[in-house]
Every structure is written in structure tokens, then in C-alpha cells.
Design an enzyme around this catalytic site. Structure first.
Site: not given
Ligand code: GDG
Length: 727
Positions: A378, A380, A496
Site C-alpha cells: 500500500a 509502495e 509474612d
Molecule cells: C510482513 C507482514 C508487514 C511483493 N511482490 C513482489 C515484491 N513484493 C514485495 C513488496 C513488499 C513486500 O514484498 C511485501 O511486504 P508486505 O508488507 O506487503 O507483506 P508481508 O510479506 O506479508 O510482510 C506485513 C511486513 O512484514 C513488514 O513488517 O508490512 O504486514 O505480513 O515490499 O514490494 N517485490 C518484487 N516483486 C514482486 O513480485 N520485486
């Protein structure tokens, strides 16, 4: 941006090292890697984690270790069974679903818990090899919840931080984890515990209260004489990487290609790991509903769904893949034409510049997790928007919703609502879209991953692991105890019982003395120069049952009754007026009736309302109400009122432990007295402030005592030491 400086060594510990270990070692990227890159240039950063590979062979392990050492990475090796049971089992089949409220997916095996302990110990060992006093150790996520305590047990002087990347669920959900206590106690080893949102912190505190009985402040909790701080640190994105990518040729070319491919179409993008928490099936249902509701938009709307393979060793993830593929097949089958396919499904990761180009081109991002710690996608998406931005459709159940308040918020469970959000988002005018995105974009670029890491590490650095032990009075010193060890003079111990000699337990009847304590008491009684008094709120039945066989003085009911060695029980003071008891009992009983789990205990010179077994918050509130009511009705009676640990008590003013101690002192029988106690009733002894009395408070809280010890176990140690002493 705030410039902060951390000159310390930082040891970052996460389940996986940010590398792929094969024949060669390749660095992998991720949110955490980039967050720490932002601080790496200002500190000496070490990273400890599992390689993800099973290396059983010692030579192979050595080779990997040596290769990684140059990068300041230290690998943790796990055998195949531990790795499976710890990672796929305990972490991803028990804990992950529960932390995300997915109780129906949670499975538990006792074997998994043992593997989790073993794996966390392997991490603790790896940290111990690297860490030195004063280092900042930063532990990440639900794979390593036991590690903070394990580290503190090994070295009190490490500053240990823990950050949870997932939500922390409501107590009602967390209580379902068979290892709930183990996990909470594991976390409490940390000096600082961080969450993405205040909501998660709130739930964590509620679990501390309801599972461990630990009361806490908004930002700190005191346990076993130590303090852990808690805070809210919403993670950010790797902003510099995105800003840079948006200026590259590769991005521009990719964007141009997508502009061509999707010309005349509205593009709705979703990107996530293939995980049941991300709500992909419901998102597909919303897309289907949208297509159903809006026939005229079918030809012009393309949904790109990128689902990165994840945890395919866990059965539920396999089922999810089938469900998603099936639904996409059905929707595309129903709504495709010769010239248009509604859903473009990519079940693999895409390159970074492609991801950026998709973010930029998409007219809307459909980020609809059912539950998500933060959700970086979200943020990004927002960061990648240009002059003609899109609309972010965002689940209110993602942590990111707390910060991205200009998103089009949806309830991911409400399929019809999400369908209409898609429709609405695609009709928003450019001016409106810009005004929504701009402030959010500023925020995600400013409060990025490096900002997050700096803030957490700064706060961790400010904690003081030595001062974690919360002491407002002096810790009991050997010098203060020495006169009681020495075999000279006439001395007495006024001890105690509950919370002093024995730990407080949930069922008061179960508070029996252990064999070691009885042995110590016997040894103390055996000394000619020492007399032992157990001064308790308990009645003579209880005291006789557990201590009656010992030749010591028992003072019961806070000094109302007494039993000298070899004699029967008698009243301490024959003149006591107890005519107030009926009136007070009526009031207490009214509160017992309206507070489930609470009860009234009628003692000879006191009446007690216990609420230890009630809901802790409800009990506390009713206790305050009861105290208010009592203040008015007992003001002219010869009684005292006090609020202790989960009790409200009204007792005769003519009776107290302090009165009993005073009587013995006045009789001039002792040169020196050691008085030890843990609660309000013991304060009457401490308040005497007689020169001959050395006073010791057990545990935390305000006190009149001169010294303090942390726990009944420490009291027993002190007594055993006195018993052995001064031969
Ligand atoms: C855990 C928590 C929390 C995804 N597809 C591609 C790609 N991505 C990258 C995204 C983003 C990351 O992966 C996913 O991060 P999220 O935060 O959305 O979700 P989780 O993997 O579940 O992460 C989450 C996080 O930890 C950090 O604390 O936000 O809630 O579940 O950066 O960009 N990157 C590329 N290709 C893809 O196809 N290059």
C-alpha cells in the site's frame, strides 16, 4: 529527515538471513534489508539468521560460515526435523494464523513447541558468539519470540529489542495458543518491544494482564522486578530504492510498454504473497461482483493480480492456490471476450522495475488483506504515483490504514462494498486523486524504513538494561542480613506468608510451603539465638495445617490471634470491638453478587473481598467503586480499609501485624528483628520504624521498608543463608 547517530554495534536477528545460499551466496532484498541499509552506514551491523537451507554436513556448514563472515553475517543451522517443526509447524502453522485471527487454520503439535524452543536456543547461541556487553540486539518477528528471554538469561547487559511484524491479536484469540504463556514470557526478556500500531500494543497488554496477570502502563510493563518498554513503530518502505527506480531507463521503458499494452483500459493492480491473510479469494469475489454489477465496464477494466508463491510446504497454502486458480478460471471463463480477459494472473514475483512501472500505471491498487501487520505494498503504491495518480483501495484491517487515511477504505469481508469501491475509485477525478495521494506520498517518503529502524534503535539504545531492575529502595545487602547470620544476641524473624515465603497462587488454598522452605524454617527454629514468627492474614485452620507441626510462633489474621510454640490459639487483644462486621459484610456480598468470580471472606477481625478470579479490568473497576462506597459508610467505625493485590479489606484498627510486632518489641524480648513482607498489611510492621527492626519489602510498589528483594524465591534464599550462617 532527522539525522540520528548510533555508534553501537547492532546485531540484527531474523529467521532468515538476507541471502540465498547456493553454490555461491547472493544477497536478497526485502523491507528489512533496506531498512537496515539505512542505518548500516552509521553503525557496525551484524546479522544473524537461518540460511533456509538444511546443511547437515560439518564441512558444508564451515564453508557457508566462512563465506558469510566476510559480509558480517552469521548463519544459524537447523537440522531437517527441527527446521520443519519450527518453521513450517510452530511458526507458520500455529502462530502465524493465530496472530492474524485465522483460528480455523491454526494447528498445534507438542513436537513443534519443542522444536521452536530448540531453534530459538540455536539462535541464542549464535547471538552469544557475536554479542558483547552493551550491544544492541534487535530480534524480529514471530519466529523468535522466545529469544529475548533466552538472551537476557545469558547476558543481562545486552540491550535486547523485539519487533513484531504481524498484528498482535485480541486476547480472546491469542489465548487459543497452547504456548501462550511461554511466548509472552519469552518476549518479556526484551528491553523494548515494538509493534506496528497502537491497537496491537493494546492487545498485547491485555494478554499480559489476562494470561500472566501482569498490569502494565501504556508504554511499559514491570515483571519479576524488571521493566520492559513497549512502543509503536510503524514500518516504512525502502523509499530511496523507489525514488531511484522511478528515474531509471528500465522503469521508463517498462512503463511505456505497459502504457501500450493497457491502452484504453483501467488497470486495477494487486500485489501480495499467496497467503490466506491477504484475502485473495474474497478480492476475487469482489471483482466478480464488480463485473456482474457493471456490464459496461467489463471490456475496459483489467485486473492484474500478482501473487508471489509463499510457504508452499504448508497444506493450507496449497489449498489456497487451488481455490484462487479455480476462481480466476471461473471469472475469466465467464467474462472474457475475444479481445479482453478481465483478470491477468501472475503467480510469481516480478522484477523491481516492473513492479514500479505497474504501480505507476495502475489506476487503482486493490489492497484488501483480511488482516495484515502493516502492508508495505500500500505504501509502495502511494510512493510510486506521479502527476496523474491512482486511488489506493485499502483494507481497514491492514496496519497501513492507520497512517494512509486518504485511502479508499474498505471492509475486506464486505464483498459488495469492495466491488463498489472499485467502481467508485475508477471514477474519481484527477484533482481529487492528487489531493488524496500528495500528503500520503510525503509521509511514506519521509517516514521510510530507515526512519523506522533509526527510531526503534534510538529508543532501544536509550533503555538501560541494568536499571531495568526497578528498585526505589535499596536492594537487600549481605551487611543488613549479617547480624541475623551471626550467632549472638536475641533476634527474631517476623515473616509474612503469602507472597513472602511462598509465591502468590491463583487458588489461595493451594499455597502450601515447599519441602525446602520447611527445611529452612526448621533450621532457623533450631537456632538458640533466633525466634521465628510467621505473621499472616490467614486464619488458624490454614496456619495449623501447613505450619502447625513446627515449634514457631504463628500470628494469624493480621495479629488478631496468636499461637506460641506448644500452646493453643488465643486472642492477641481481648478488648477488640467487632460489632461493625455485619454491616460491612452486607456491602461486600452485594459486590460479590454483581462481580462474577469474586467472593467474600469473613475473618475474625476482618472482612475481605477477593477478585483475583474475576475479569481483571472489571474487578479493578468494581474494587474502586466498592472503596468509594465503603469510605462513606465506615468513616466512624473503629476499622481500617485497605486495597491489596486483588482484594479489598476492612479490618479492625485495633488489630494489625504492626500492633503485634510492637507488643513483642515493647516486651523487650529482642535486640534485633528482621521483618519481611510483600503487601499493604506488612506495611504496618515497616511503618513502626523502630531502630531494632530491619524491614524488607518483597517485590515492587511503594513501601516504608528500608530494603527490597525481588521475589519469594529470593526471600527463601536469604533465610537459608541465615539458617546456615554464623557457625
Ligand atoms: C510482513 C507482514 C508487514 C511483493 N511482490 C513482489 C515484491 N513484493 C514485495 C513488496 C513488499 C513486500 O514484498 C511485501 O511486504 P508486505 O508488507 O506487503 O507483506 P508481508 O510479506 O506479508 O510482510 C506485513 C511486513 O512484514 C513488514 O513488517 O508490512 O504486514 O505480513 O515490499 O514490494 N517485490 C518484487 N516483486 C514482486 O513480485 N520485486
Amino acid at each position: 529527515m532527522r539525522e540520528r547517530g548510533i555508534s553501537k554495534r547492532i546485531i540484527n536477528v531474523s529467521n532468515r538471513l538476507p541471502v540465498q545460499v547456493g553454490r555461491t551466496i547472493t544477497k536478497s532484498s526485502g523491507g528489512l534489508v533496506s531498512a537496515l541499509e539505512g542505518v548500516a552506514d552509521r553503525c557496525d551491523l551484524h546479522w544473524i539468521g537461518w540460511t533456509g537451507e538444511v546443511a547437515e554436513d560439518a564441512a558444508e556448514r564451515r564453508r557457508v560460515r566462512e563465506q558469510l563472515a566476510g559480509m558480517n553475517y552469521a548463519p544459524v543451522f537447523l537440522d531437517a526435523q527441527t527446521a520443519d517443526d519450527y518453521y513450517l509447524g510452530f511458526a507458520n502453522s500455529s502462530t502465524w494464523p493465530l496472530l492474524h485471527y485465522m483460528t480455523m487454520y491454526a494447528e498445534f503439535e507438542d513436537r513443534w513447541e519443542r522444536a521452536y524452543v530448540r531453534a530459538n536456543e540455536a539462535f541464542a547461541e549464535a547471538v552469544a558468539d557475536v554479542a558483547r556487553d552493551g550491544d544492541l540486539v534487535w530480534v524480529h518477528d514471530y519466529h523468535l519470540m522466545l529469544l529475548p528471554s533466552m538472551l537476557k538469561r545469558r547476558n543481562q547487559r545486552l540491550k535486547v529489542g523485539f519487533f513484531l511484524h504481524t498484528p498482535f491479536p485480541s486476547f480472546e484469540v491469542f489465548r487459543g495458543h497452547p504456548s501462550r504463556e511461554l511466548l509472552l514470557r519469552g518476549l518479556l526478556g526484551a528491553d523494548l518491544i515494538g509493534f506496528h500500531t497502537f491497537g496491537y500494543l493494546r492487545h498485547f497488554r491485555s494478554s499480559l494482564l489476562r494470561i500472566l496477570g501482569l498490569d502494565s502502563e501504556v508504554d511499559s510493563v514491570v515483571h519479576d522486578g524488571y521493566e520492559s518498554r513497549m512502543g509503536v513503530y510503524p514500518i516504512g518502505i525502502n523509499a530511496p530504492a523507489f525514488v531511484k527506480a522511478l528515474e531509471t531507463e528500465a522503469f521508463a521503458e517498462q512503463l511505456a510498454e505497459y502504457e501500450g499494452v493497457y491502452e484504453g483500459k483501467r488497470l486495477v493492480l494487486s500485489v501480495e504473497r499467496m497467503d490466506y491473510t491477504k484475502g485473495i479469494p474474497r478480492k476475487l469475489a469482489a471483482i466478480e461482483q464488480f463485473l456482474e454489477n457493471h456490464p459496461d465496464e467489463r471490456q475496459t477494466t483489467t485486473f492484474v493480480i500478482i501473487a508471489v508463491p509463499s510457504r508452499e510446504g504448508v497444506e493450507q497454502y496449497q489449498q489456497l492456490i487451488e481455490e484462487v486458480e479455480h476462481a480466476i478460471g471461473r471469472i475469466n471463463g465467464a467474462y472474457s471476450t475475444m479481445t479482453h480477459v478481465p483478470i491477468h494472473f501472475v503467480h510469481r514475483g516480478v522484477a523491481f522495475h516492473e513492479l514500479c512501472a505497474l504501480y505507476r500505471r495502475a489506476d487503482a491498487a486493490l489492497v484488501t488483506p483480511l488482516m495484515d501487520g502493516m502492508n508495505l505494498v500500500a505504501k509502495e503504491y502511494v510512493a510510486c504515483q506521479g502527476d496523474d495518480p491512482g486511488v489506493l483501495i485499502l483494507s481497514e484491517t491492514a496496519g497501513a490504514a492507520q497512517e494512509l487515511s486518504n485511502a479508499w477504505m474498505v471492509n475486506p469481508y464486505h464483498v459488495q462494498g469492495v466491488a463498489e469501491a472499485i467502481h467508485g475509485a475508477l471514477r474519481v477525478g484527477r484533482w481529487q486523486r492528487r489531493s488524496w495521494i500528495a500528503p500520503m506520498r510525503d509521509r511514506v517518503l519521509e517516514q521510510d524504513a530507515a526512519w523506522w529502524a533509526n527510531r526503534f534503535l534510538d529508543d532501544l539504545d536509550r533503555t538501560d538494561p541494568v536499571a531495568r531492575m526497578v528498585m526505589t529502595t535499596k536492594p537487600l545487602t549481605p551487611e543488613a542480613v549479617e547480624p541475623f547470620r551471626a550467632r549472638a544476641g536475641r533476634k527474631a524473624l517476623f515473616l509474612d506468608y503469602d507472597g513472602t515465603l511462598t509465591e502468590l497462587v491463583r487458588d489461595p488454598e493451594a499455597a502450601a510451603p515447599g519441602a525446602a522452605l520447611l527445611e529452612t524454617l526448621e533450621a532457623l527454629i533450631g537456632r538458640e539465638d533466633l525466634r521465628v514468627f510467621v505473621v499472616s492474614g490467614r486464619d488458624h485452620h490454614f496456619l495449623d495445617k501447613h505450619l502447625g507441626h513446627l515449634p514457631l510462633t504463628l500470628v494469624g489474621e493480621h495479629g488478631y490471634t496468636v499461637r506460641e510454640p506448644g500452646e493453643g490459639w488465643r486472642l492477641f487483644n481481648e478488648q477488640v470491638d467487632l460489632s461493625w462486621k455485619d454491616k460491612v459484610r452486607d456491602i461486600f456480598e452485594l459486590y460479590a453478587e454483581t462481580t462474577p468470580g469474586s467472593s467474600v471472606e469473613v475473618k475474625t477481625s476482618a472482612i475481605v473481598w477477593h477478585y483475583r478470579k474475576s475479569d481483571p479490568e472489571f474487578g479493578k473497576w468494581k474494587a474502586a467503586e466498592l472503596v468509594g462506597e465503603l469510605m462513606e459508610s465506615i468513616s466512624n467505625l473503629p476499622v481500617g480499609l485497605h486495597q491489596g493485590k486483588m482484594i479489598v479489606e476492612v479490618s479492625s484498627q485495633q488489630v494489625s501485624k504492626g500492633e503485634a510486632l510492637r507488643a513483642y518489641l515493647q516486651a523487650g524480648r529482642f535486640d534485633r528483628v528482621l521483618a519481611i513482607g510483600d503487601d499493604q498489611t506488612d506495611e504496618t510492621m515497616f511503618a513502626l520504624r523502630a531502630d531494632a527492626v530491619v524491614t524488607v519489602k518483597v517485590g515492587l510498589g511503594d513501601t516504608n521498608a528500608e530494603y527490597r528483594v525481588g521475589s519469594p524465591a529470593q526471600v527463601r534464599k536469604v533465610l537459608a543463608d541465615i539458617a546456615r550462617g554464623g557457625a
